[in-house]
Design an enzyme around this catalytic site. Structure first.
Site, PDB file in Angstrom:
ATOM      1  CE  LYS A 107      54.992   8.122  -8.527  1.00 49.19           C
ATOM      2  NZ  LYS A 107      53.939   9.131  -8.485  1.00 49.19           N
TER       3      LYS A 107
HETATM    4  P1  NAD Z   1      45.204   2.681  -5.818  1.00 45.01           P
HETATM    5  O1  NAD Z   1      46.092   1.517  -5.657  1.00 45.01           O
HETATM    6  O2  NAD Z   1      44.555   3.276  -4.610  1.00 45.01           O
HETATM    7  O3  NAD Z   1      44.022   2.348  -6.840  1.00 45.01           O
HETATM    8  C1  NAD Z   1      44.202   1.798  -8.105  1.00 45.01           C
HETATM    9  C2  NAD Z   1      42.883   1.125  -8.484  1.00 45.01           C
HETATM   10  O4  NAD Z   1      42.969   0.686  -9.824  1.00 45.01           O
HETATM   11  C3  NAD Z   1      42.586  -0.087  -7.617  1.00 45.01           C
HETATM   12  O5  NAD Z   1      41.239  -0.051  -7.203  1.00 45.01           O
HETATM   13  C4  NAD Z   1      42.862  -1.258  -8.559  1.00 45.01           C
HETATM   14  O6  NAD Z   1      42.078  -2.392  -8.260  1.00 45.01           O
HETATM   15  C5  NAD Z   1      42.507  -0.647  -9.904  1.00 45.01           C
HETATM   16  N1  NAD Z   1      43.165  -1.320 -11.013  1.00 45.01           N
HETATM   17  C6  NAD Z   1      44.417  -1.853 -11.079  1.00 45.01           C
HETATM   18  N2  NAD Z   1      44.648  -2.405 -12.269  1.00 45.01           N
HETATM   19  C7  NAD Z   1      43.531  -2.221 -12.988  1.00 45.01           C
HETATM   20  C8  NAD Z   1      43.143  -2.566 -14.306  1.00 45.01           C
HETATM   21  N3  NAD Z   1      43.962  -3.225 -15.104  1.00 45.01           N
HETATM   22  N4  NAD Z   1      41.916  -2.204 -14.724  1.00 45.01           N
HETATM   23  C9  NAD Z   1      41.073  -1.526 -13.916  1.00 45.01           C
HETATM   24  N5  NAD Z   1      41.368  -1.192 -12.650  1.00 45.01           N
HETATM   25  C10 NAD Z   1      42.581  -1.533 -12.199  1.00 45.01           C
HETATM   26  O7  NAD Z   1      46.062   3.764  -6.616  1.00 45.01           O
HETATM   27  P2  NAD Z   1      45.864   5.329  -6.669  1.00 45.01           P
HETATM   28  O8  NAD Z   1      46.682   5.931  -5.600  1.00 45.01           O
HETATM   29  O9  NAD Z   1      44.413   5.642  -6.774  1.00 45.01           O
HETATM   30  O10 NAD Z   1      46.615   5.654  -8.040  1.00 45.01           O
HETATM   31  C11 NAD Z   1      45.984   5.508  -9.300  1.00 45.01           C
HETATM   32  C12 NAD Z   1      46.723   6.335 -10.332  1.00 45.01           C
HETATM   33  O11 NAD Z   1      46.751   7.704  -9.901  1.00 45.01           O
HETATM   34  C13 NAD Z   1      48.182   5.942 -10.565  1.00 45.01           C
HETATM   35  O12 NAD Z   1      48.510   6.188 -11.908  1.00 45.01           O
HETATM   36  C14 NAD Z   1      48.934   6.921  -9.679  1.00 45.01           C
HETATM   37  O13 NAD Z   1      50.266   7.134 -10.137  1.00 45.01           O
HETATM   38  C15 NAD Z   1      48.090   8.154  -9.861  1.00 45.01           C
HETATM   39  N6  NAD Z   1      48.246   9.144  -8.787  1.00 45.01           N
HETATM   40  C16 NAD Z   1      47.965   8.849  -7.496  1.00 45.01           C
HETATM   41  C17 NAD Z   1      48.104   9.830  -6.526  1.00 45.01           C
HETATM   42  C18 NAD Z   1      47.729   9.602  -5.076  1.00 45.01           C
HETATM   43  O14 NAD Z   1      47.714  10.581  -4.321  1.00 45.01           O
HETATM   44  N7  NAD Z   1      47.408   8.410  -4.648  1.00 45.01           N
HETATM   45  C19 NAD Z   1      48.562  11.097  -6.876  1.00 45.01           C
HETATM   46  C20 NAD Z   1      48.842  11.371  -8.214  1.00 45.01           C
HETATM   47  C21 NAD Z   1      48.674  10.380  -9.154  1.00 45.01           C
END
Ligand code: NAD
Length: 476
Positions: A107
């Protein structure tokens, strides 16, 4: 975010790991070898922006190299730190093993608030970060393959791929150095939606077995279920959109940085998403009540809670008040080890992160294979498949005419049956299959072993066993 009296994110992951290995019979030393993070590289680099040099801190952590390349996203967030990156790298090891993606765990993260920089500045910063990592083989198609995570997406992955290609001009597999790229830069159809789509497939598989549904105190299928989602970013948006548009679930709450929207009749996810993109928050969205204290909405009545933003949001401080009988961890580490125990005692069913959000790495795996094979999925077979289906249709129609039974195939059937699968359909099919098989492997352990009380422990048991087998096969 995690209260001070709780273990850190990495300690939480270790505690959950320890809880699972206590139920296994691993040779001495192997347990420790699997648990520890192999290496973490910290880099500080300067970029000249707005007339002065800005220094940035980034990390790339390699948790386990039992399989190579290692794989894991790159996160852009102000809270990024070594502990978090190591926890996320460990989860990647277990996640890849669980869904049988042939990678070790890694990561990366950059301590930055991407919203503070314009596109050109972000490109300069990303290219420099990629240069620092590629120089040390921490970006490499055969050794370490990043992907998007919080705060990054297709655009950043395209910059990283291009930076690597500039530094490795004779590497024919350069495009496989990173996944989650845009389609025109070597990406694959269905990668952007993959993690959210995986959450949908995971829930569908959960609801296929009435024993599991009953364990959560629920009945029926996804149709009509009340869902609260935290974080309407890549993962949360796609999960909420597909569940509401395709499975009839009702998204009653959406929690974002600036508070939460609530509507018991269901929110229009697409409309909220467009509002969020336009206004940078959910405040002011019509057709819903807005509450400034977003975190409190995690505690509202619902059938399914989907934390899809960040870690530690369900912790010792609020776990006892969480009413959802089913939580699916779309984010990584949203439930702390302490909260996990409280919820388990309450009978809450948790579909764990290492499984629930594995759709991203699964489709990343497909993208990596596509890059290495230099051909789009379906390109060779599609028309041949259509031609063979046409033969069957022609034969059926000839039979109907010859025998005079007057049997006609409906145009809708013919159209669906005749169409050969394109890349998107193949990707979704591969993802669905992966999510079903991985869930079934957890379910088997959950139901068959009296000492396994939850899906998280089951997931750890399945994945640690696979990692242990890899190490044994290597002679360790
Ligand atoms: P992203 O940046 O696209 O979205 C995150 C969202 O959460 C944003 O809309 C942001 O405004 C919101 N956010 C941030 N802080 C917040 C808070 N305190 N309260 C409420 N909302 C809040 O990120 P993502 O890619 O969707 O990732 C989200 C989670 O999923 C992370 O834990 C990431 O590790 C996990 N994840 C993502 C992927 C991927 O393919 N993108 C894959 C596996 C896991």
């Amino acid at each position: 975010m995690i209260p001070g009296n709780e273990p850190s994110f990495r300690e939480s992951v270790d505690l959950m790991f320890n809880h699972a290995v206590a139920l296994m019979d691993l040779p001495p030393g192997l347990e420790e070898k699997i648990r520890v993070c192999n290496a973490t590289y910290t880099v500080r680099f300067g970029v000249r922006l707005r007339g002065q040099i800005h220094t940035f801190t980034g990390y790339r952590s390699v948790h386990s190299e039992h399989m190579e390349p290692v794989k894991g996203g790159i996160r852009y967030a102000e809270a990024v730190n070594q502990d978090e990156v190591e926890a996320l790298a460990a989860l990647m090891t277990y996640k890849c093993a669980l869904v049988e993606a042939p990678f070790g765990g890694s990561k990366g993260g950059l301590r930055i608030d991407p919203r503070q920089y314009d596109e050109h500045e972000l490109e300069q910063i990303t290219r420099r970060f990629a240069y620092e990592l590629a120089k040390r083989d921490l970006i490499d198609p055969a050794q370490n393959v990043p992907a998007p995570d919080m705060g990054t997406g297709e655009r950043e992955m395209a910059w990283i791929a291009d930076q690597y290609a500039r530094m490795n001009t004779t590497d024919i597999n350069a495009r496989a150095c990173v996944t989650g790229k845009p389609l025109n830069a070597g990406g694959i159809s269905g990668r952007v939606e993959a993690t959210g789509r995986g959450v949908q497939y995971a829930l569908r598989e959960f609801f296929r077995d009435t024993r599991d549904v009953e364990k959560a105190g629920l009945t029926g299928k996804l149709d009509g279920k009340r869902v609260i989602v935290q974080g309407l970013g890549n993962v949360g948006y796609h999960a909420a959109k597909f569940l509401s548009e395709e499975d009839g679930a009702r998204i009653t709450g959406i929690i974002e940085r600036d508070g939460a929207l609530f509507n018991p009749h269901g929110l229009d996810v697409e409309a909220v998403h467009q509002w969020l993109v336009k206004h940078g928050g959910v405040s002011g969205f019509p057709d819903a009540t807005h509450s400034a204290e977003g975190g409190a909405v995690l505690e509202e009545e619902c059938d399914i809670l989907i934390p899809a933003a960040l870690e530690g949001v369900i912790n010792l401080g609020n776990a006892a008040r969480i009413k959802a009988p089913l939580i699916i961890e779309a984010a990584n580490g949203p439930v702390t080890a302490g909260a996990d125990e409280i919820l388990r005692d309450k009978g809450t069913v948790i579909i764990p992160d290492m499984y629930a959000n594995a759709g991203g790495v699964t489709v990343s795996y497909f993208e990596w294979v596509k890059n290495l094979s230099h051909i789009r999925f379906g390109r060779m077979q599609r028309r041949q498949e259509e031609a063979r289906h046409q033969l069957v249709i022609d034969e059926l129609e000839r039979f109907s005419a010859d025998t005079g039974i007057g049997w006609t195939l409906s145009p809708d059937f013919k159209q669906k049956y005749l169409r050969g699968a394109d890349e998107l359909e193949l990707v979704r099919s591969g993802l669905d299959d992966t999510m079903r098989i991985a869930y079934q492997s957890m379910r088997e352990v959950w139901h068959d072993r009296a000492d396994v009380l939850d899906l998280r422990t089951a997931a750890y048991l399945v994945s640690i066993d696979k990692v242990a087998k890899s190490y044994r096969a290597k002679g360790l």
